[in-house]
Design an enzyme around this catalytic site. Structure first.
Site, short mmCIF file in Angstrom:
data_model
loop_
_atom_site.label_atom_id
_atom_site.label_comp_id
_atom_site.label_asym_id
_atom_site.label_seq_id
_atom_site.Cartn_x
_atom_site.Cartn_y
_atom_site.Cartn_z
N LEU A 12 0.48 -1.10 0.04
CA LEU A 12 -0.32 0.23 -0.26
C LEU A 12 1.17 0.90 -0.32
O LEU A 12 0.39 2.10 -0.37
CB LEU A 12 -0.49 -0.01 1.21
CG LEU A 12 -1.51 1.15 1.48
CD1 LEU A 12 -2.94 1.45 0.57
CD2 LEU A 12 -2.69 1.01 2.34
N ASP A 40 11.52 3.14 12.14
CA ASP A 40 11.06 2.44 13.07
C ASP A 40 9.69 2.54 13.97
O ASP A 40 10.36 3.50 15.02
CB ASP A 40 12.48 1.64 13.61
CG ASP A 40 11.83 0.15 14.55
OD1 ASP A 40 10.82 -0.32 14.42
OD2 ASP A 40 13.27 -0.77 14.93
N ALA A 64 2.41 -2.77 8.88
CA ALA A 64 1.85 -4.31 10.11
C ALA A 64 2.50 -5.22 9.65
O ALA A 64 3.66 -5.13 9.05
CB ALA A 64 0.84 -3.94 9.02
N TYR A 65 2.19 -6.10 10.25
CA TYR A 65 2.58 -7.76 10.20
C TYR A 65 1.67 -8.30 9.62
O TYR A 65 -0.13 -8.70 10.24
CB TYR A 65 2.97 -8.17 11.62
CG TYR A 65 3.43 -9.60 11.77
CD1 TYR A 65 4.90 -9.78 12.11
CD2 TYR A 65 2.46 -10.65 11.69
CE1 TYR A 65 5.26 -10.80 11.72
CE2 TYR A 65 3.00 -12.03 11.03
CZ TYR A 65 4.39 -12.10 11.35
OH TYR A 65 4.70 -13.91 11.09
N THR A 66 2.09 -8.18 8.39
CA THR A 66 0.56 -9.76 7.66
C THR A 66 0.92 -10.50 7.33
O THR A 66 0.41 -10.91 6.22
CB THR A 66 0.83 -8.18 6.33
OG1 THR A 66 1.82 -8.21 5.95
CG2 THR A 66 0.33 -6.74 6.59
N THR A 105 -8.84 -4.85 9.11
CA THR A 105 -8.92 -5.61 7.30
C THR A 105 -10.33 -6.41 7.82
O THR A 105 -10.33 -6.33 9.26
CB THR A 105 -7.59 -7.13 7.48
OG1 THR A 105 -7.88 -8.27 7.39
CG2 THR A 105 -7.32 -7.66 9.49
N TYR A 129 -3.51 -13.01 13.64
CA TYR A 129 -3.66 -12.20 12.57
C TYR A 129 -4.75 -10.62 13.21
O TYR A 129 -4.74 -9.61 13.22
CB TYR A 129 -3.27 -12.57 11.41
CG TYR A 129 -3.11 -11.36 10.35
CD1 TYR A 129 -2.17 -9.67 10.12
CD2 TYR A 129 -3.87 -10.69 9.51
CE1 TYR A 129 -2.34 -8.83 9.53
CE2 TYR A 129 -4.68 -9.54 8.64
CZ TYR A 129 -3.73 -8.77 8.44
OH TYR A 129 -3.72 -7.67 8.09
N LYS A 133 -5.02 -7.11 14.37
CA LYS A 133 -5.12 -6.14 13.45
C LYS A 133 -6.57 -5.33 14.69
O LYS A 133 -6.87 -3.94 14.41
CB LYS A 133 -5.81 -6.79 12.41
CG LYS A 133 -4.49 -7.04 11.00
CD LYS A 133 -3.15 -5.50 11.38
CE LYS A 133 -4.23 -4.54 10.30
NZ LYS A 133 -3.64 -3.48 10.56
N TRP A 154 -8.09 -8.90 1.06
CA TRP A 154 -7.50 -9.23 -0.44
C TRP A 154 -7.09 -7.74 -1.11
O TRP A 154 -6.96 -8.26 -2.38
CB TRP A 154 -8.62 -9.83 -0.59
CG TRP A 154 -8.63 -11.58 -0.25
CD1 TRP A 154 -9.31 -11.36 1.00
CD2 TRP A 154 -10.50 -12.17 -1.32
NE1 TRP A 154 -10.01 -12.50 0.80
CE2 TRP A 154 -11.04 -13.22 -0.05
CE3 TRP A 154 -10.44 -12.60 -2.44
CZ2 TRP A 154 -11.71 -14.02 -0.84
CZ3 TRP A 154 -11.06 -13.54 -3.13
CH2 TRP A 154 -11.66 -14.31 -1.85
N1 LIG Z 1 -2.06 -7.56 2.27
C1 LIG Z 1 -3.51 -8.15 2.91
O1 LIG Z 1 -4.19 -9.05 1.66
C2 LIG Z 1 -4.50 -7.64 3.56
C3 LIG Z 1 -5.49 -7.07 3.55
C4 LIG Z 1 -5.85 -6.69 4.65
C5 LIG Z 1 -5.77 -5.40 5.02
N2 LIG Z 1 -4.41 -5.68 5.41
C6 LIG Z 1 -3.93 -4.95 5.60
O2 LIG Z 1 -3.78 -3.24 4.85
C7 LIG Z 1 -2.06 -2.59 5.67
C8 LIG Z 1 -0.79 -2.39 4.07
O3 LIG Z 1 -0.47 -3.63 3.89
P1 LIG Z 1 0.19 -4.35 2.65
O4 LIG Z 1 0.05 -5.89 1.77
O5 LIG Z 1 0.30 -3.22 2.20
O6 LIG Z 1 1.44 -4.45 4.10
P2 LIG Z 1 2.97 -5.30 3.35
O7 LIG Z 1 3.67 -5.19 2.37
O8 LIG Z 1 3.03 -6.61 4.75
O9 LIG Z 1 3.69 -3.99 4.19
C9 LIG Z 1 4.26 -3.69 5.57
C10 LIG Z 1 5.54 -2.77 6.13
O10 LIG Z 1 5.61 -2.32 7.09
C11 LIG Z 1 6.79 -2.58 7.30
N3 LIG Z 1 7.58 -2.64 8.52
C12 LIG Z 1 7.34 -3.33 9.18
N4 LIG Z 1 7.62 -3.69 10.45
C13 LIG Z 1 8.03 -2.26 10.35
C14 LIG Z 1 8.23 -1.40 11.78
N5 LIG Z 1 9.16 -1.92 12.80
N6 LIG Z 1 8.67 0.62 11.40
C15 LIG Z 1 8.43 0.75 9.64
N7 LIG Z 1 8.16 -0.12 8.97
C16 LIG Z 1 8.04 -1.72 9.41
C17 LIG Z 1 7.21 -3.59 5.74
O11 LIG Z 1 9.00 -4.11 6.41
P3 LIG Z 1 9.07 -5.89 6.57
O12 LIG Z 1 8.46 -6.01 5.03
O13 LIG Z 1 10.40 -5.58 6.08
O14 LIG Z 1 8.50 -6.11 7.64
C18 LIG Z 1 6.95 -3.80 5.27
O15 LIG Z 1 7.47 -2.74 4.24
C19 LIG Z 1 -1.51 -3.92 6.42
O16 LIG Z 1 -2.47 -2.71 7.59
C20 LIG Z 1 -2.00 -4.36 6.94
O17 LIG Z 1 -2.76 -5.25 7.55
C21 LIG Z 1 -3.65 -5.73 4.44
#
Ligand SMILES: NC(=O)c1ccc[n+]([C@@H]2O[C@H](COP(=O)([O-])OP(=O)(O)OC[C@H]3O[C@@H](n4cnc5c(N)ncnc54)[C@H](OP(=O)(O)O)[C@@H]3O)[C@@H](O)[C@H]2O)c1
Length: 286
Positions: A12, A40, A64-66, A105, A129, A133, A154
């Site tokens: 995102l 961080d 987030a932790y995803t 989520t 998870y 959340k 998704w």
């Molecule tokens: N993915 C899905 O299907 C999905 C579905 C519904 C909702 N969501 C929500 O949508 C949001 C965005 O999701 P996304 O898929 O874009 O997530 P993502 O791709 O996993 O991105 C999360 C980012 O946060 C970083 N991060 C981890 N620890 C950190 C820290 N201590 N300080 C700063 N940054 C840190 C991660 O780095 P690393 O990669 O190095 O850990 C990654 O770059 C989240 O809130 C997620 O819960 C996601």
């Protein structure tokens, strides 16, 4: 207006950066895209000092932790990122009287409902998870001043790892792929969500404290989604419908997690693209 985006190297965050043209300045907005290397977010002192130094006016939390399955065994890590971090950000945002946009989520729901979930439906997460959340939402509500929580489902993008990219890779390697057909939901192209978030910013009133649902339009299964990916890309791989009971994962997922988007559409006059149109747009870039 100075906008801080945390977790900006994720799906995102990268889409928000892309839409703001990769430029630091877009009109009246200056963006600060940060990930763990620069800010961080598990360190509240670092957040405070960053927002003071850069005179931040609004925070968009994409960190987030995803890893849904891994979270079952990495509970502490998931709790830190998904519960403690939203609390820190909400608190710091309130101290500085600025809005926080936080992302949650569909996995906060148990999937027992048979028609789309509205924002006021009772959550009942099935996985670590989902629980972390949901606790993160509660932390934002508890500590926050002005905030918007957007639950999405998704999520996929041309950036990072996601279902679309996994299916593309596997479908090129295999003749057949089994994909679950009894989990029903709606995909969200992160570019569409990013666009909505950027559009919402000027409309956030001081004192707004709301949850919204957002995904693309439509209702499908993971099987339908995989089938569309191989069809649009013309890949010669047969997608076979399988049941969740035959595809065991460590985290339990809701069987039905369609989000009702009426509130976000009516509040912000948002037009939401159909999932297939958005998928085509994303696949054109892959
Ligand atoms: N993915 C899905 O299907 C999905 C579905 C519904 C909702 N969501 C929500 O949508 C949001 C965005 O999701 P996304 O898929 O874009 O997530 P993502 O791709 O996993 O991105 C999360 C980012 O946060 C970083 N991060 C981890 N620890 C950190 C820290 N201590 N300080 C700063 N940054 C840190 C991660 O780095 P690393 O990669 O190095 O850990 C990654 O770059 C989240 O809130 C997620 O819960 C996601």
């Amino acid at each position: 207006m100075n906008v801080l985006v945390t977790g900006a190297k994720g799906q995102l965050g990268k889409e928000i950066e892309k839409l703001s043209s990769g430029q630091l300045w877009t009109g009246e907005r200056k963006f600060f895209f940060t990930d763990i290397d620069e800010l961080d977010v598990t360190d509240i002192a670092s957040i405070r000092s960053y927002i003071t130094q850069k005179t931040i006016d609004i925070i968009i939390n994409c960190a987030a932790y995803t890893a849904v399955n891994k979270a079952e065994t990495e509970k502490e890590k998931a709790k830190l990122l998904n519960e403690a971090v939203p609390a820190y950000l909400a608190l710091v945002a309130r101290e500085s009287n600025m809005p926080l946009i936080h992302i949650s989520t569909d996995f906060v729901f148990d999937g027992e409902k048979k028609h789309p979930y509205v924002e006021t439906d009772k959550p009942n997460p099935l996985s670590v998870y989902g629980r972390t959340k949901l606790e993160g939402e509660y932390e934002v509500i508890k500590h926050g001043g002005t905030f918007i929580i957007i639950r999405t489902s998704w999520l996929y993008s041309e950036f990072g790892n996601n279902f679309v990219k996994t299916i593309l890779r596997l479908a090129k390697e295999k003749k057949e792929l089994g994909v679950v057909s009894d989990q029903i939901g709606a995909p969200t192209y992160a570019e569409d969500l990013a666009s909505v978030i950027l559009g919402i910013i000027p409309n956030i009133q001081n004192g707004t404290r709301e949850i919204f649902h957002y995904s693309n339009e439509g209702v499908i299964s993971w099987y339908d989604f995989a089938k569309a990916i191989v069809d649009i890309k013309n890949i010669n791989c047969k997608i076979i419908p399988i049941e969740t009971k035959d595809y065991l994962t460590s985290a339990v997922r809701p069987l039905y997690s369609v989000l009702d988007k009426t509130k976000i559409k009516e509040t912000f006059d948002v037009q939401i693209p159909e999932w297939r149109d958005s998928l085509k747009r994303c696949l054109n870039r892959l």
